[in-house]
Each structure stands twice: as C-alpha cells, then as structure tokens.
Design a protein around this motif. Structure first.
Motif, PDB file in Angstrom:
ATOM      1  N   ALA A  67      43.966  39.012  37.681  1.00  0.00           N
ATOM      2  CA  ALA A  67      42.827  39.753  37.135  1.00  0.00           C
ATOM      3  C   ALA A  67      43.141  41.241  37.014  1.00  0.00           C
ATOM      4  CB  ALA A  67      41.606  39.564  38.033  1.00  0.00           C
ATOM      5  N   GLU A  68      42.531  41.872  36.015  1.00  0.00           N
ATOM      6  CA  GLU A  68      42.576  43.326  35.944  1.00  0.00           C
ATOM      7  C   GLU A  68      41.806  43.855  37.139  1.00  0.00           C
ATOM      8  OE1 GLU A  68      42.377  45.666  32.067  1.00  0.00           O
ATOM      9  OE2 GLU A  68      41.208  43.853  31.640  1.00  0.00           O
ATOM     10  N   CYS A  69      42.242  44.991  37.659  1.00  0.00           N
ATOM     11  CA  CYS A  69      41.518  45.583  38.781  1.00  0.00           C
ATOM     12  C   CYS A  69      41.666  47.093  38.750  1.00  0.00           C
ATOM     13  CB  CYS A  69      42.002  45.004  40.111  1.00  0.00           C
ATOM     14  SG  CYS A  69      43.726  45.348  40.484  1.00  0.00           S
ATOM     15  N   ALA A  70      40.867  47.773  39.563  1.00  0.00           N
ATOM     16  CA  ALA A  70      40.890  49.228  39.646  1.00  0.00           C
ATOM     17  C   ALA A  70      42.289  49.706  40.027  1.00  0.00           C
ATOM     18  CB  ALA A  70      39.857  49.700  40.659  1.00  0.00           C
ATOM     19  N   GLN A  71      42.702  50.794  39.409  1.00  0.00           N
ATOM     20  CA  GLN A  71      44.028  51.357  39.654  1.00  0.00           C
ATOM     21  C   GLN A  71      43.893  52.757  40.253  1.00  0.00           C
ATOM     22  OE1 GLN A  71      46.974  49.530  39.051  1.00  0.00           O
ATOM     23  NE2 GLN A  71      45.406  47.944  38.796  1.00  0.00           N
ATOM     24  N   LEU A  72      44.447  52.921  41.433  1.00  0.00           N
ATOM     25  CA  LEU A  72      44.430  54.200  42.125  1.00  0.00           C
ATOM     26  C   LEU A  72      45.110  55.258  41.258  1.00  0.00           C
ATOM     27  CD1 LEU A  72      43.774  55.673  44.786  1.00  0.00           C
ATOM     28  CD2 LEU A  72      46.015  54.990  45.618  1.00  0.00           C
ATOM     29  N   GLY A  73      44.412  56.366  41.052  1.00  0.00           N
ATOM     30  CA  GLY A  73      44.961  57.446  40.247  1.00  0.00           C
ATOM     31  C   GLY A  73      44.712  57.293  38.759  1.00  0.00           C
ATOM     32  N   GLN A  74      44.129  56.147  38.336  1.00  0.00           N
ATOM     33  CA  GLN A  74      43.883  55.925  36.910  1.00  0.00           C
ATOM     34  C   GLN A  74      42.428  55.593  36.609  1.00  0.00           C
ATOM     35  OE1 GLN A  74      46.575  53.021  35.303  1.00  0.00           O
ATOM     36  NE2 GLN A  74      48.356  53.988  36.235  1.00  0.00           N
ATOM     37  N   THR A  75      41.827  54.735  37.402  1.00  0.00           N
ATOM     38  CA  THR A  75      40.452  54.295  37.160  1.00  0.00           C
ATOM     39  C   THR A  75      39.471  55.380  37.573  1.00  0.00           C
ATOM     40  OG1 THR A  75      41.096  52.006  37.581  1.00  0.00           O
ATOM     41  CG2 THR A  75      38.745  52.502  37.678  1.00  0.00           C
ATOM     42  N   GLY A 125      45.225  33.325  48.157  1.00  0.00           N
ATOM     43  CA  GLY A 125      44.182  34.000  47.401  1.00  0.00           C
ATOM     44  C   GLY A 125      43.820  33.225  46.141  1.00  0.00           C
ATOM     45  N   LEU A 126      43.254  33.935  45.182  1.00  0.00           N
ATOM     46  CA  LEU A 126      42.862  33.340  43.905  1.00  0.00           C
ATOM     47  C   LEU A 126      43.721  33.926  42.800  1.00  0.00           C
ATOM     48  CD1 LEU A 126      38.966  33.576  44.222  1.00  0.00           C
ATOM     49  CD2 LEU A 126      40.395  31.546  44.560  1.00  0.00           C
ATOM     50  N   GLY A 127      43.922  33.156  41.741  1.00  0.00           N
ATOM     51  CA  GLY A 127      44.622  33.665  40.571  1.00  0.00           C
ATOM     52  C   GLY A 127      43.666  34.352  39.612  1.00  0.00           C
ATOM     53  N   THR A 128      42.479  33.750  39.446  1.00  0.00           N
ATOM     54  CA  THR A 128      41.492  34.283  38.505  1.00  0.00           C
ATOM     55  C   THR A 128      40.109  34.223  39.136  1.00  0.00           C
ATOM     56  OG1 THR A 128      40.980  32.152  37.485  1.00  0.00           O
ATOM     57  CG2 THR A 128      42.837  33.386  36.545  1.00  0.00           C
ATOM     58  N   TRP A 129      39.189  34.976  38.565  1.00  0.00           N
ATOM     59  CA  TRP A 129      37.802  34.931  39.019  1.00  0.00           C
ATOM     60  C   TRP A 129      37.200  33.561  38.740  1.00  0.00           C
ATOM     61  CZ3 TRP A 129      36.245  38.532  42.186  1.00  0.00           C
ATOM     62  CH2 TRP A 129      36.790  39.811  42.115  1.00  0.00           C
ATOM     63  N   LEU A 130      37.598  32.954  37.637  1.00  0.00           N
ATOM     64  CA  LEU A 130      37.037  31.667  37.220  1.00  0.00           C
ATOM     65  C   LEU A 130      37.268  30.566  38.252  1.00  0.00           C
ATOM     66  CD1 LEU A 130      35.500  30.273  34.985  1.00  0.00           C
ATOM     67  CD2 LEU A 130      37.677  29.834  33.849  1.00  0.00           C
ATOM     68  N   GLU A 131      38.328  30.655  39.029  1.00  0.00           N
ATOM     69  CA  GLU A 131      38.596  29.659  40.068  1.00  0.00           C
ATOM     70  C   GLU A 131      37.459  29.577  41.082  1.00  0.00           C
ATOM     71  OE1 GLU A 131      42.458  30.138  41.956  1.00  0.00           O
ATOM     72  OE2 GLU A 131      43.280  30.789  40.033  1.00  0.00           O
ATOM     73  N   ALA A 132      36.635  30.626  41.137  1.00  0.00           N
ATOM     74  CA  ALA A 132      35.492  30.654  42.052  1.00  0.00           C
ATOM     75  C   ALA A 132      34.171  30.600  41.303  1.00  0.00           C
ATOM     76  CB  ALA A 132      35.558  31.911  42.914  1.00  0.00           C
ATOM     77  N   GLY A 133      34.216  30.355  40.001  1.00  0.00           N
ATOM     78  CA  GLY A 133      32.990  30.294  39.210  1.00  0.00           C
ATOM     79  C   GLY A 133      32.423  31.659  38.869  1.00  0.00           C
ATOM     80  N   PHE A 134      33.211  32.707  39.051  1.00  0.00           N
ATOM     81  CA  PHE A 134      32.767  34.080  38.787  1.00  0.00           C
ATOM     82  C   PHE A 134      33.290  34.551  37.434  1.00  0.00           C
ATOM     83  CE2 PHE A 134      31.416  36.189  42.911  1.00  0.00           C
ATOM     84  CZ  PHE A 134      31.242  35.010  43.603  1.00  0.00           C
ATOM     85  N   THR A 135      32.492  35.371  36.767  1.00  0.00           N
ATOM     86  CA  THR A 135      33.001  36.142  35.641  1.00  0.00           C
ATOM     87  C   THR A 135      33.596  37.412  36.238  1.00  0.00           C
ATOM     88  OG1 THR A 135      30.878  37.237  35.335  1.00  0.00           O
ATOM     89  CG2 THR A 135      31.274  35.260  34.010  1.00  0.00           C
ATOM     90  N   PRO A 136      34.528  38.063  35.545  1.00  0.00           N
ATOM     91  CA  PRO A 136      35.061  39.305  36.107  1.00  0.00           C
ATOM     92  C   PRO A 136      33.923  40.292  36.392  1.00  0.00           C
ATOM     93  CG  PRO A 136      36.409  38.590  34.270  1.00  0.00           C
ATOM     94  CD  PRO A 136      35.185  37.702  34.290  1.00  0.00           C
ATOM     95  N   PRO A 137      33.865  40.825  37.602  1.00  0.00           N
ATOM     96  CA  PRO A 137      32.752  41.707  37.960  1.00  0.00           C
ATOM     97  C   PRO A 137      32.846  43.096  37.336  1.00  0.00           C
ATOM     98  CG  PRO A 137      34.274  41.507  39.786  1.00  0.00           C
ATOM     99  CD  PRO A 137      34.744  40.547  38.731  1.00  0.00           C
ATOM    100  N   VAL A 138      34.026  43.450  36.855  1.00  0.00           N
ATOM    101  CA  VAL A 138      34.249  44.751  36.241  1.00  0.00           C
ATOM    102  C   VAL A 138      35.010  44.539  34.940  1.00  0.00           C
ATOM    103  CG1 VAL A 138      35.297  47.049  36.522  1.00  0.00           C
ATOM    104  CG2 VAL A 138      34.393  45.852  38.528  1.00  0.00           C
ATOM    105  N   THR A 139      34.591  45.252  33.896  1.00  0.00           N
ATOM    106  CA  THR A 139      35.299  45.229  32.622  1.00  0.00           C
ATOM    107  C   THR A 139      35.986  46.574  32.457  1.00  0.00           C
ATOM    108  OG1 THR A 139      33.630  43.762  31.681  1.00  0.00           O
ATOM    109  CG2 THR A 139      35.040  44.937  30.120  1.00  0.00           C
ATOM    110  N   TYR A 140      37.245  46.547  32.054  1.00  0.00           N
ATOM    111  CA  TYR A 140      38.029  47.770  31.914  1.00  0.00           C
ATOM    112  C   TYR A 140      38.246  48.098  30.447  1.00  0.00           C
ATOM    113  CZ  TYR A 140      38.788  47.380  36.835  1.00  0.00           C
ATOM    114  OH  TYR A 140      38.574  47.315  38.184  1.00  0.00           O
ATOM    115  N   ALA A 141      38.060  49.373  30.125  1.00  0.00           N
ATOM    116  CA  ALA A 141      38.324  49.891  28.787  1.00  0.00           C
ATOM    117  C   ALA A 141      39.059  51.215  28.994  1.00  0.00           C
ATOM    118  CB  ALA A 141      37.031  50.090  28.015  1.00  0.00           C
ATOM    119  N   GLY A 142      40.381  51.149  29.056  1.00  0.00           N
ATOM    120  CA  GLY A 142      41.165  52.343  29.375  1.00  0.00           C
ATOM    121  C   GLY A 142      40.903  52.757  30.803  1.00  0.00           C
ATOM    122  N   THR A 143      40.513  54.002  30.992  1.00  0.00           N
ATOM    123  CA  THR A 143      40.228  54.483  32.352  1.00  0.00           C
ATOM    124  C   THR A 143      38.764  54.304  32.728  1.00  0.00           C
ATOM    125  OG1 THR A 143      39.839  56.727  31.564  1.00  0.00           O
ATOM    126  CG2 THR A 143      42.084  56.194  32.302  1.00  0.00           C
TER     127      THR A 143
END
Length: 168
Positions: free
Chosen positions: A14-22, A90-108
């Motif tokens: 999954a995409e996730c927050a990036q230290l120094g970028q997000t 751990g999990l590979g994707t959010w979908l494995e737990a029935g979740f949609t990605p909790p955060v959507t990323y668009a650049g920073t």
C-alpha cells in the motif's frame, strides 16, 4: 524481556505516508498506523492474552515515524505465540482486511475521507456483511466480519443499524 514484532506502518503493497515528503506527516502516519491496527484485527482477530498491538516510534535522520508493533510478553502462552506467527508477515493490501485505503495520496497532499477510525471499522463490516440469506459471498468476508464483530461489538451494532436503515 518481551518480544516486539514490527509489522510496518501500513500493508506492504500500500501507499503510505513518507517522512520528509507527506504534508502533515505525523498526523497522517499516526492515522495510518491506527487503521493498520484495525485491519490486523479484522484479518487475524483481537490479540490474545499476553499480546498487544501498539504504535512503535522509530527515530530517523529526518524525524520520527511510527509503525505498528505486536508486543508479546515473556510469559505469554501458546495462543500468543500462534497469534504472533500469524500476524508477523502483516498484510499485503488493505483489501485483505476488507478495508479501502484510509488515505489517498496525490503527490505530497493527502485526502482522508473518513477521519474517525470507527468509520473504518463500520466500512469494513458493511463491505463484508452477509447477504439477505445470511450467507457470506466470500469465505474471507465471514472471517473479517466475525473478527471485527467480536472485537468491536458496539461498532458492529452501529453498522447493522445503518444497513437496516438503507434496507440492504
């Protein structure tokens, strides 16, 4: 000394927050770690006695980032060790737990559609609910729905009430 397993800050693929970028990294990172905790519970159930899921602070040259950790007590029994063995990858994707990605990323920048973690659980419960005949369309849905309903019975009641309101 307890065993601490670092499960990461979000599912591996999954995409996730990036230290120094997000932008607003600390808040987004903490929210994702909480969402990941809920997703782990959805997939594997609540931790048994001797285990707990908690945030873990990690120091980096650019600042502190947080991940989800499973703490296993020294005197934890075989159920705790079995749980640790299950969740360690751990999990590979959010979908494995029935979740949609909790955060959507668009650049920073980020979009968090549901800022209340309870809404994430309700969303997963609604996604994985049984059909009108009481049967689940996928075996994993029954597992996820059961794990979340047992771990968060009050939230499961709210989800059921919302489903009843819309007549689904």
């Amino acid at each position: 000394m307890p065993t601490i397993l670092d499960l990461g800050g979000a599912p591996a693929e999954a995409e996730c927050a990036q230290l120094g970028q997000t932008s607003d990294f600390a808040a987004v990172n903490r929210f994702e770690v909480e969402a990941y905790r809920l997703a782990i519970i959805a997939r594997f159930g609540a931790p048994p006695a001797g285990c707990r899921l908690a945030e873990l602070a990690n120091e980096h040259d650019f600042g502190t980032y947080r991940t989800l950790a499973l703490h296993v007590a020294d005197d934890a029994g075989p159920d705790a060790q079995a749980y640790a063995d299950q969740v360690e990858p751990g999990l590979g994707t959010w979908l494995e737990a029935g979740f949609t990605p909790p955060v959507t990323y668009a650049g920073t920048s980020t979009i968090i559609p549901r800022t209340d973690p309870v809404e994430l659980v309700i969303g997963a419960l609604q996604t994985c609910r049984p059909g009108p005949d009481g049967r689940f369309p996928l075996p994993d849905f029954e597992l996820i729905h059961g794990n979340l309903s047992r771990a968060f019975p009050e939230v499961a009641e709210i989800a059921r009430a919302r489903i009843a309101e819309i007549g689904a």
